[in-house]
Write a protein that holds these residues in place. Structure first.
Motif, PDB file in Angstrom:
ATOM      1  N   VAL A 165       0.839  -1.196   0.000  1.00  0.00           N
ATOM      2  CA  VAL A 165       0.000   0.000   0.000  1.00  0.00           C
ATOM      3  C   VAL A 165       0.878   1.252   0.000  1.00  0.00           C
ATOM      4  N   GLU A 166       0.565   2.168  -0.915  1.00  0.00           N
ATOM      5  CA  GLU A 166       1.253   3.467  -0.974  1.00  0.00           C
ATOM      6  C   GLU A 166       0.306   4.629  -0.682  1.00  0.00           C
ATOM      7  N   GLU A 167      -0.959   4.474  -1.047  1.00  0.00           N
ATOM      8  CA  GLU A 167      -1.960   5.511  -0.794  1.00  0.00           C
ATOM      9  C   GLU A 167      -3.278   4.847  -0.442  1.00  0.00           C
ATOM     10  N   ALA A 168      -3.993   5.442   0.505  1.00  0.00           N
ATOM     11  CA  ALA A 168      -5.338   4.984   0.851  1.00  0.00           C
ATOM     12  C   ALA A 168      -6.172   6.216   1.179  1.00  0.00           C
ATOM     13  N   TYR A 169      -7.339   6.340   0.534  1.00  0.00           N
ATOM     14  CA  TYR A 169      -8.153   7.527   0.754  1.00  0.00           C
ATOM     15  C   TYR A 169      -9.608   7.223   0.417  1.00  0.00           C
ATOM     16  N   ILE A 170     -10.475   8.047   0.949  1.00  0.00           N
ATOM     17  CA  ILE A 170     -11.914   7.842   0.866  1.00  0.00           C
ATOM     18  C   ILE A 170     -12.457   8.181  -0.519  1.00  0.00           C
ATOM     19  N   HIS A 171     -13.547   7.514  -0.903  1.00  0.00           N
ATOM     20  CA  HIS A 171     -14.368   7.929  -2.040  1.00  0.00           C
ATOM     21  C   HIS A 171     -15.715   8.307  -1.446  1.00  0.00           C
ATOM     22  N   CYS A 172     -16.078   9.590  -1.541  1.00  0.00           N
ATOM     23  CA  CYS A 172     -17.224  10.089  -0.795  1.00  0.00           C
ATOM     24  C   CYS A 172     -18.535   9.486  -1.289  1.00  0.00           C
ATOM     25  N   ALA A 173     -19.535   9.600  -0.442  1.00  0.00           N
ATOM     26  CA  ALA A 173     -20.812   8.940  -0.679  1.00  0.00           C
ATOM     27  C   ALA A 173     -21.731   9.690  -1.625  1.00  0.00           C
ATOM     28  N   LYS A 174     -21.347  10.877  -2.055  1.00  0.00           N
ATOM     29  CA  LYS A 174     -22.282  11.786  -2.735  1.00  0.00           C
ATOM     30  C   LYS A 174     -22.983  11.150  -3.934  1.00  0.00           C
ATOM     31  N   HIS A 175     -22.252  10.396  -4.749  1.00  0.00           N
ATOM     32  CA  HIS A 175     -22.861   9.852  -5.971  1.00  0.00           C
ATOM     33  C   HIS A 175     -22.915   8.319  -5.975  1.00  0.00           C
ATOM     34  N   ILE A 176     -22.745   7.694  -4.840  1.00  0.00           N
ATOM     35  CA  ILE A 176     -22.805   6.226  -4.767  1.00  0.00           C
ATOM     36  C   ILE A 176     -24.257   5.806  -4.565  1.00  0.00           C
ATOM     37  N   PRO A 177     -24.837   5.019  -5.473  1.00  0.00           N
ATOM     38  CA  PRO A 177     -26.236   4.607  -5.306  1.00  0.00           C
ATOM     39  C   PRO A 177     -26.380   3.596  -4.177  1.00  0.00           C
ATOM     40  N   HIS A 178     -27.556   3.597  -3.574  1.00  0.00           N
ATOM     41  CA  HIS A 178     -27.853   2.630  -2.521  1.00  0.00           C
ATOM     42  C   HIS A 178     -28.573   1.442  -3.171  1.00  0.00           C
ATOM     43  N   LEU A 179     -27.932   0.275  -3.166  1.00  0.00           N
ATOM     44  CA  LEU A 179     -28.474  -0.909  -3.824  1.00  0.00           C
ATOM     45  C   LEU A 179     -28.981  -1.913  -2.804  1.00  0.00           C
ATOM     46  N   GLN A 180     -29.737  -2.883  -3.292  1.00  0.00           N
ATOM     47  CA  GLN A 180     -30.223  -3.980  -2.461  1.00  0.00           C
ATOM     48  C   GLN A 180     -29.613  -5.283  -2.955  1.00  0.00           C
ATOM     49  N   ARG A 181     -29.353  -6.187  -2.005  1.00  0.00           N
ATOM     50  CA  ARG A 181     -28.799  -7.481  -2.371  1.00  0.00           C
ATOM     51  C   ARG A 181     -29.857  -8.346  -3.046  1.00  0.00           C
ATOM     52  N   ALA A 182     -29.395  -9.252  -3.894  1.00  0.00           N
ATOM     53  CA  ALA A 182     -30.303 -10.208  -4.522  1.00  0.00           C
ATOM     54  C   ALA A 182     -30.884 -11.132  -3.457  1.00  0.00           C
ATOM     55  N   PRO A 183     -32.096 -11.685  -3.696  1.00  0.00           N
ATOM     56  CA  PRO A 183     -32.698 -12.585  -2.704  1.00  0.00           C
ATOM     57  C   PRO A 183     -31.774 -13.745  -2.374  1.00  0.00           C
TER      58      PRO A 183
END
Length: 347
Positions: free
Chosen positions: A239-257
């Motif tokens: 690992v050389e870099e670790a950083y967040i990807h913000c939630a602004k455009h991440i869709p909220h999905l549901q798991r398959a049955p």
């Protein structure tokens, strides 16, 4: 490095990540007490935000350490200016920040959200994920992006600076492994679409390791009994870099049955998706696969192309043969009285 995030928004996201960089601090006099470490020049203070529901509050920052006083310079000697702080990121992204006027926002992101290791919350997050996106490039810089999936923890944390993941049989092309063989730099993006609705970028250097070798070094490595999930080899990532990807455009999905089958390791074309995009049908209709246009390094006279193929860097015999071929070509030109201008060693 591609920071596809809004730095201001990222501070409001699920995980607040703190960076401690003692190696880059210099003592600064404090009017109320002893010297204390100064923050790097690119680190901008940002007010605390509370974590969203379902997440523990961010841990308290580490207590500041008091550095030892700097030694007095010898009489008559000028100590000179101290070392300049080094900003994370590439020269290209710094140039674009200046061009687009986002340097201050980028500095805030660098100072508040970027680490050179995986902290505890990142490691826990990785251990819950069942998929990630993988970016690699070959030695010419031509890119490939791929998808990886497995049971939770298949992207396995060895320690705060080391990740490993298994490579399964797949479609037999092994484009990502081939790229890593030529160019060890890679990028991993994990996205939790179902609970936290947050993402994590991990960039680093990779190497390919045999299953037996890795298990000998790490006996607690998970072992999978599903035939389609048996590791052919592993990829070990420093690992050389670790950083967040913000939630602004991440869709909220549901798991398959529950009970929806996953056909790990199947060769059934229908279960693998069949000819969803119609490429196999087109190939049959035209009597063969489509011919792609030549790439820059495929063209004659271009380093790495047919007239000047550059051997792999780990094959000394091939390089020697290549050099002898070029020398022989030069001798023939000289014997024939040709006087062509120099166009580079591999022109």
């Amino acid at each position: 490095m591609n920071h596809d995030v809004d730095a201001t928004e990222a501070v409001d996201a699920t995980m607040t990540l703190r960076t401690v960089r003692p190696a880059r601090t210099v003592p600064v006099p404090d009017r109320t007490g002893p010297a204390r470490p100064a923050r790097p020049a690119w680190a901008v203070d940002e007010p605390e935000d509370t974590a969203p529901a379902g997440f523990a509050p961010a841990p308290a920052p580490f207590p500041a350490t008091v550095p030892a006083p700097a030694p007095e310079p010898a009489p008559g000697l000028d100590p000179g200016p101290g070392p300049e702080p080094v900003r994370p990121g590439s020269d290209g992204e710094h140039a674009m920040q200046r061009r687009l006027g986002t340097t201050e926002r980028a500095d805030r992101f660098y100072g508040e959200q970027m680490l050179d290791h995986l902290n505890e919350r990142m490691r826990e997050f990785i251990g819950r994920q069942e998929m990630f996106f993988l970016a690699t490039a070959d030695r010419h810089g031509e890119c490939d992006n791929s998808f990886r999936a497995g049971p939770p923890g298949f992207l396995h944390v060895i320690d705060e600076r080391t990740l490993v993941y298994p490579e399964y049989r797949g479609n037999g092309v092994h484009a990502s492994l081939g790229n890593i063989q030529e160019n060890p730099h890679l990028g991993i993006l994990l996205v939790d679409f179902f609970q936290a609705r947050i993402g994590l970028h991990v960039n680093g250097r990779a190497e390919i390791v045999e299953d037996a070798e890795l298990r000998q070094a790490h006996p607690d490595l998970p072992s999978d009994s599903v035939p389609g999930r048996r590791a052919l080899v592993w990829v070990r990532v420093t690992v050389e870099e670790a950083y967040i990807h913000c939630a602004k455009h991440i869709p909220h999905l549901q798991r398959a049955p529950k009970g929806t089958p996953r056909d790990w390791g199947t060769d059934d074309q229908r279960r693998k998706g069949g000819d969803f995009f119609g490429t196999a049908q087109a190939a049959r209709r035209h009597g063969g696969p489509a011919v792609r246009p030549p790439r820059e390094h495929d063209r004659p006279g271009v380093p790495g192309g047919p007239a000047g193929h550059v051997p792999p860097s780990d094959d000394p015999a091939a390089w020697r043969a290549h050099a002898e071929q070029l020398l022989d070509k030069a001798r023939r030109r000289r014997a024939e009285g040709e006087r062509t201008p120099f166009r580079g060693w591999f022109g």
